[in-house]
Design an enzyme around this catalytic site. Structure first.
Site, PDB file in Angstrom:
ATOM      1  N   TRP A  99       7.439   2.410   2.691  1.00 24.80           N
ATOM      2  CA  TRP A  99       6.648   1.348   3.333  1.00 24.80           C
ATOM      3  C   TRP A  99       7.512   0.150   3.695  1.00 24.80           C
ATOM      4  CZ3 TRP A  99       1.759  -0.284   4.759  1.00 24.80           C
ATOM      5  CH2 TRP A  99       1.542  -1.667   4.813  1.00 24.80           C
ATOM      6  N   ASP A 145       6.905  -7.396   6.333  1.00 23.44           N
ATOM      7  CA  ASP A 145       7.582  -8.533   6.995  1.00 23.44           C
ATOM      8  C   ASP A 145       9.096  -8.382   7.217  1.00 23.44           C
ATOM      9  OD1 ASP A 145       5.136  -9.385   6.087  1.00 23.44           O
ATOM     10  OD2 ASP A 145       5.890 -11.111   4.999  1.00 23.44           O
ATOM     11  N   SER A 153       9.034 -12.215   0.690  1.00 28.18           N
ATOM     12  CA  SER A 153       9.740 -12.602   1.916  1.00 28.18           C
ATOM     13  C   SER A 153      10.592 -13.856   1.774  1.00 28.18           C
ATOM     14  CB  SER A 153       8.726 -12.834   3.039  1.00 28.18           C
ATOM     15  OG  SER A 153       8.257 -11.593   3.481  1.00 28.18           O
TER      16      SER A 153
END
Ligand SMILES: *[C@@H]1O[C@H](CO)[C@@H](O)[C@H](O)[C@H]1NC(C)=O
Ligand SMILES: *[C@@H]1O[C@H](CO)[C@@H](O)[C@H](O)[C@H]1NC(C)=O
Length: 488
Positions: free
Chosen positions: A57, A60, A116
């Site tokens: 998977w 961002d 992120s």
């Protein structure tokens, strides 16, 4: 006493050194796993020139930067399943922003999930700044900001003094996605967060050394209808203005606008480094009108252009490729430009043309004519905007379908995906009236005119594309097969 001291120093050394070795082992094991598991992927929907994870998977884009002669792009990564899980940072590099190579996974979770963040270059070093997301039973989730260092852009060491920013001023549990940059003598970072009463904010900090940070101000805050949380902020100069780019959560759909679950968009304004005041000149505007676009991040290219890449996906949607062993991708890189109406134009890079292979069509695509296209293709369509356009995109062997439309009476470009709500937006081209369509095995990106309207949507045809002209005008069309930009 002295002996004790030496012993404990040795133990401390052994512990630190031992856990370093463990980390090294964990990294090698992960790369072995990725190598093996990626060979088992079903290739049916696999993209040929869009960045995707080797297996598993991704969401961002992170740490988009230029370091030691290469562009670096990291991404939120869970290698062990094609659904979201404890976040790693995957890593790809490119010389031209068009062809990409995989690098070993840059960050692995320890106690913290590696959420992120961004990358800066400090002399010879690359510094990653990211959100450590820690979930412990019995306590609220904790988001704080961590650093990791690299001397080679391949191997990353987490900073022993983490966290460098332990909490936001209001101790919000949502405090994430640091985007750092340098201006004159200071480093600055903006971080997405929210107020106590659930209003999205972007917080501004500065530092002399990337380690000791001083909170400066709330750079921007949502009005009541602009979301409960602002994620993935970015802040940069474009055309003499400052752009605040971010991804708000919690905006309600309004007509054609904000139809995805979450949005990515921008506010144009002026910023003053003396007062730290950002003065908006526009409302929040969406950047891309497709079904699958989120959490975009920018960097400056080595020739001074502002380049953006977004996550080619959306939360809480089906990823049909998940059953094949992977999920999610990045959009192609786009160059940003600010027009005289304070609107951002997004264009494919000039070097995107270097992927062009054989010219597969050049002429008039007549009414009901079918153009058979390879999975990875680029199509340029010249348009008479006084007439209707109606194009069907479908798999040559079935699978997903989409329609691209223009009705001069309405003045909107429409992208419709089978079984889904339409996406549409007004388009008043300034000069260039062509459409430029990038097709990959399971995606389409439509750039209208000079990039006034852009749509990014995943579509899942089988066996390449059939493009049929269902409209009443013949369309001057050129098509190219595109070469690979990413490894198999
Ligand atoms: C998160 O943990 C850090 C220690 O790593 C602590 O200093 C900070 O206050 C915590 N944040 C919140 C929001 O409680
Ligand atoms: C795609 O087009 C070709 C040529 O017109 C046609 O033979 C084929 O049946 C089409 N595929 C689909 C799924 O309609």
């Amino acid at each position: 006493m002295g002996f004790m001291w030496v012993t404990s120093l040795f133990l401390l050394f052994a512990t630190v050194y031992g856990s370093d070795l463990q980390r090294q082992d964990a990294k090698l094991e992960l790369e072995e796993y990725i190598k093996e598991a990626s060979q088992k992927i079903n290739q049916q929907y696999r993209l040929q020139y869009h960045v995707a994870a080797p297996v598993g998977w991704i969401n961002d884009p992170n740490g988009f930067s230029y370091y030691k002669g290469e562009y670096h792009l990291f991404y939120q990564y869970y290698p062990y399943d094609s659904v979201w899980g404890p976040m790693h940072w995957g890593h790809v590099v490119s010389k031209d922003l068009v062809t990409w190579e995989h690098r070993p996974t840059a960050l692995l979770p320890d106690e913290e999930y590696c959420f992120s963040g961004s990358a800066v270059v400090d002399g010879d070093k690359m510094i990653l700044m990211y959100t450590a997301h820690i979930e412990k039973e019995g306590s609220p989730t904790n988001q704080s900001q961590y650093l990791a260092f690299s001397d080679d852009g391949v191997n990353f060491e987490k900073f022993v003094g983490n966290p460098v920013i332990p909490a936001s001023p209001n101790h919000s549990p949502d405090f994430r996605d640091p985007k750092a940059w340098k201006h004159e003598d200071y480093w600055y970072v903006i971080i997405g967060s929210k107020t106590d009463d659930e209003i999205g904010t972007v917080l501004l900090y500065r530092s002399k050394n990337m380690i000791d940070w001083e909170f400066l101000t709330i750079l921007a805050q949502a009005t009541s209808d602009l979301g409960y949380m602002w994620e993935c902020p970015d802040f940069f100069e474009l055309g003499g203005k400052h752009i605040l780019l971010m991804s708000p959560q919690g905006i309600e759909p309004q007509g054609d606008r904000f139809k995805n679950l979450y949005q990515t968009g921008y506010i144009v304004g002026q910023f003053d480094y003396e007062t730290f005041k950002f003065t908006p000149e526009t409302e929040f505007q969406e950047l891309d009108y497709g079904h699958d676009f989120y959490a975009a991040q920018t960097t400056e290219s080595n020739d001074g252009k502002r380049i953006l890449i977004g996550w080619f996906g959306m939360w809480e949607t089906a990823f049909p490729e998940a059953k094949d062993g992977w999920a999610g991708a990045m959009t192609i890189a786009r160059e940003l430009e600010l027009d005289s109406n304070n609107r951002i134009l997004m264009k494919p890079l000039t070097q995107q043309n270097s992927l062009r292979g054989e010219k597969t069509f050049d002429g008039d695509l007549k009414e009901n004519q079918v153009l058979e296209l390879q999975s990875a293709s680029e199509v340029l369509i010249d348009i008479d905007l006084s007439k209707e356009i109606h194009l069907l995109l479908e798999g040559r062997s079935g699978g997903g379908k989409a329609w691209l439309k223009w009705d001069p009476a309405v003045g909107k470009v429409v992208v419709e995906r089978e079984g889904d709500d339409v996406r549409q937006v007004e388009w008043a081209p300034v000069s260039n009236k062509a459409w430029r369509l990038f097709l990959d095995t399971s995606s389409l990106e439509l750039f209208c005119g000079d990039g006034e309207a852009v749509f990014s949507s995943r579509v899942y045809p089988l066996g390449g594309w059939n493009l049929t002209n269902l409209g009443s005008q013949a369309l001057q069309t050129t098509a190219y097969a595109l070469n690979r930009g990413v490894p198999v």
